[in-house]
Write a protein that holds these residues in place. Structure first.
Motif, mmCIF file in Angstrom:
data_model
loop_
_atom_site.group_PDB
_atom_site.id
_atom_site.type_symbol
_atom_site.label_atom_id
_atom_site.label_comp_id
_atom_site.label_asym_id
_atom_site.label_seq_id
_atom_site.Cartn_x
_atom_site.Cartn_y
_atom_site.Cartn_z
ATOM 1 N N ALA A 256 0.776 1.764 -8.394
ATOM 2 C CA ALA A 256 0.183 2.879 -9.132
ATOM 3 C C ALA A 256 0.108 2.542 -10.620
ATOM 4 O O ALA A 256 1.081 2.077 -11.219
ATOM 5 C CB ALA A 256 1.003 4.148 -8.929
ATOM 6 N N GLY A 257 -1.072 2.760 -11.212
ATOM 7 C CA GLY A 257 -1.260 2.496 -12.628
ATOM 8 C C GLY A 257 -1.617 1.065 -12.969
ATOM 9 O O GLY A 257 -1.893 0.761 -14.133
ATOM 10 N N GLY B 145 2.221 2.767 -2.845
ATOM 11 C CA GLY B 145 2.318 3.393 -4.158
ATOM 12 C C GLY B 145 2.956 2.513 -5.209
ATOM 13 O O GLY B 145 3.008 2.893 -6.387
ATOM 14 N N ASP C 223 0.830 -1.201 0.000
ATOM 15 C CA ASP C 223 0.000 0.000 0.000
ATOM 16 C C ASP C 223 0.868 1.257 0.000
ATOM 17 O O ASP C 223 0.473 2.306 0.530
ATOM 18 C CB ASP C 223 -0.935 0.013 1.204
#
Length: 310
Positions: A207-208, A204, A202
Motif C-alpha cells: 500500500a502506498g 496490502g 497481494d
C-alpha cells in the motif's frame, strides 16, 4: 497494548518495525550511528546473559548479534536447534522457558514460523527481553534498521526526497516488509516495488508504493536499489521459470544500474545469489553498500541490545 513498550515507557521487546514508534526507531538509528563512529559502551550489559535462540540457519545475523553482545559485556549462550532437545520433541516454548529459568535476560530469536517470536515474547518473564532476528516471511526489524542506517549514511537524514526501489522476491521476504515499514515511518518520498507478479504480495503490504513489473522503469532516477534474494526455500515450484530468465528480467547489471541516479547506492541483505539477482561487478562495485550493511549490523544490534537490556 504495544508489546514493544512496558508500563514505564521503556523498550521491552523488539518484534517488528510496524508497531515500533517512529521516535524509538529514530533513537535506535542515532545510537547505532554513534556506535558505528566508535562510541564505546563496554559494560552496558555487564553480568547479563543473552541467548541467540536460532531455529533457522544464519551467518550474518547470528554472528553480528554475538559480536554486539560481546562488545557490550554480556555473557553469550548459543543455541543450535539441530543439536538441542528440540530433536527429541521438546517444544519451542519449553525450550524458551528452560533457558529463561537459568537467568537469561535477553533472547535473540530466529524462527521459520510467522508470529513464532511474538508468541515467545508473550511468555517472557518481567525483565526478560525478546528480540526478533527474523520470523518466517513477517519481520526482520534489525535488518530494516541497518538498511535505514546505511541509507542515512549515504543520503542524509531527510528521506522525503528519496526514491528507493525494492526489487525481487518481496512476497517471501521479511526483510522487504521491515524495510517498507521503516521507509514509511521515515517519510521516504517514493517507494518503488518491482518483481514478477508471482513474487509480489497481494495482502496490502505494498500500500502506498509504486508497483511495477518493469525493472528498467523501476530503476529510472532512483537513489537506492535494494535487491532481494530469491527465497527458493520458502516458495513453491513454478513461481520462477528459470534462473536465467529471472536474471535477464530482474538481475541488476552495470548497464541497468546506469538508469539510476549517478550517486545511487546498491544494497542487498545477503546472502547474494550472484548472477541471479545481482551481477558480480555490481555487488563488488563502487556503488555497492553490501559490506557497509554488514558492518552496520553490529552497530544496530548493539543499539537494540543496549536499549532493551542496558
Amino acid at each position: 497494548m504495544n508489546p514493544h513498550i512496558d508500563a514505564d515507557g521503556r523498550l521491552r521487546h523488539l518484534l517488528d518495525l510496524e508497531r515500533l514508534p517512529a521516535e524509538r526507531l529514530d533513537a535506535l538509528l542515532r545510537r547505532a550511528q554513534a556506535f558505528a563512529e566508535g562510541a564505546q559502551a563496554p559494560s552496558a550489559l555487564a553480568g547479563a546473559a543473552v541467548c541467540t535462540l536460532f531455529f533457522e540457519p544464519s551467518t550474518r545475523t547470528r554472528l553480528s548479534f554475538q559480536l554486539a553482545a560481546q562488545r557490550l559485556g554480556a555473557h553469550i549462550l548459543n543455541f543450535d536447534a539441530s543439536t538441542s532437545s528440540a530433536t527429541k520433541g521438546e517444544t519451542d516454548l519449553d525450550t524458551f522457558r528452560t533457558i529463561q529459568a537459568m537467568g537469561v535476560r535477553g533472547f535473540v530469536v530466529r524462527h521459520k514460523g510467522d508470529g513464532a517470536v511474538a508468541a515467545l515474547a508473550e511468555a517472557a518473564n518481567p525483565g526478560v527481553a525478546v528480540l526478533n532476528a527474523g520470523d518466517g516471511r513477517s519481520h526482520h526489524p534489525t535488518q530494516g534498521l541497518l538498511d535505514m542506517l546505511t541509507l542515512r549514511q549515504a543520503k542524509g537524514d531527510d528521506f522525503s526526497k528519496l526514491k528507493v526501489a525494492i526489487v525481487g522476491d518481496v512476497k517471501h521476504s521479511r526483510v522487504a516488509r521491515s524495510d517498507l515499514h521503516a521507509l514509511r515511518k521515515l517519510g521516504c518520498g517514493e517507494i518503488r516495488v518491482c518483481g514478477p507478479a508471482a513474487l509480489l504480495p497481494d495482502d496490502g503490504t505494498l500500500a502506498g508504493c509504486t508497483v511495477t513489473h518493469d525493472f528498467d522503469a523501476a530503476l529510472d532516477g532512483v537513489d537506492a536499489a535494494m535487491m532481494l534474494r530469491l527465497q527458493r526455500e520458502r516458495m513453491v515450484e513454478g513461481l520462477v521459470e528459470s534462473l536465467d530468465d529471472y536474471h535477464r528480467n530482474y538481475g541488476l547489471t552495470a548497464a541497468r544500474l546506469r538508469r539510476a541516479a549517478p550517486d545511487a547506492i546498491v544494497m542487498h541483505p545477503g546472502p547474494m545469489n550472484r548472477g541471479v539477482e545481482i551481477a558480480d561487478d555490481v555487488a563488488d562495485g563502487p556503488q555497492s553498500r553490501v559490506l557497509a550493511q554488514v558492518a552496520n549490523g553490529v552497530a544496530v544490534r548493539m543499539a537494540a541490545l543496549e536499549a532493551l537490556l542496558g
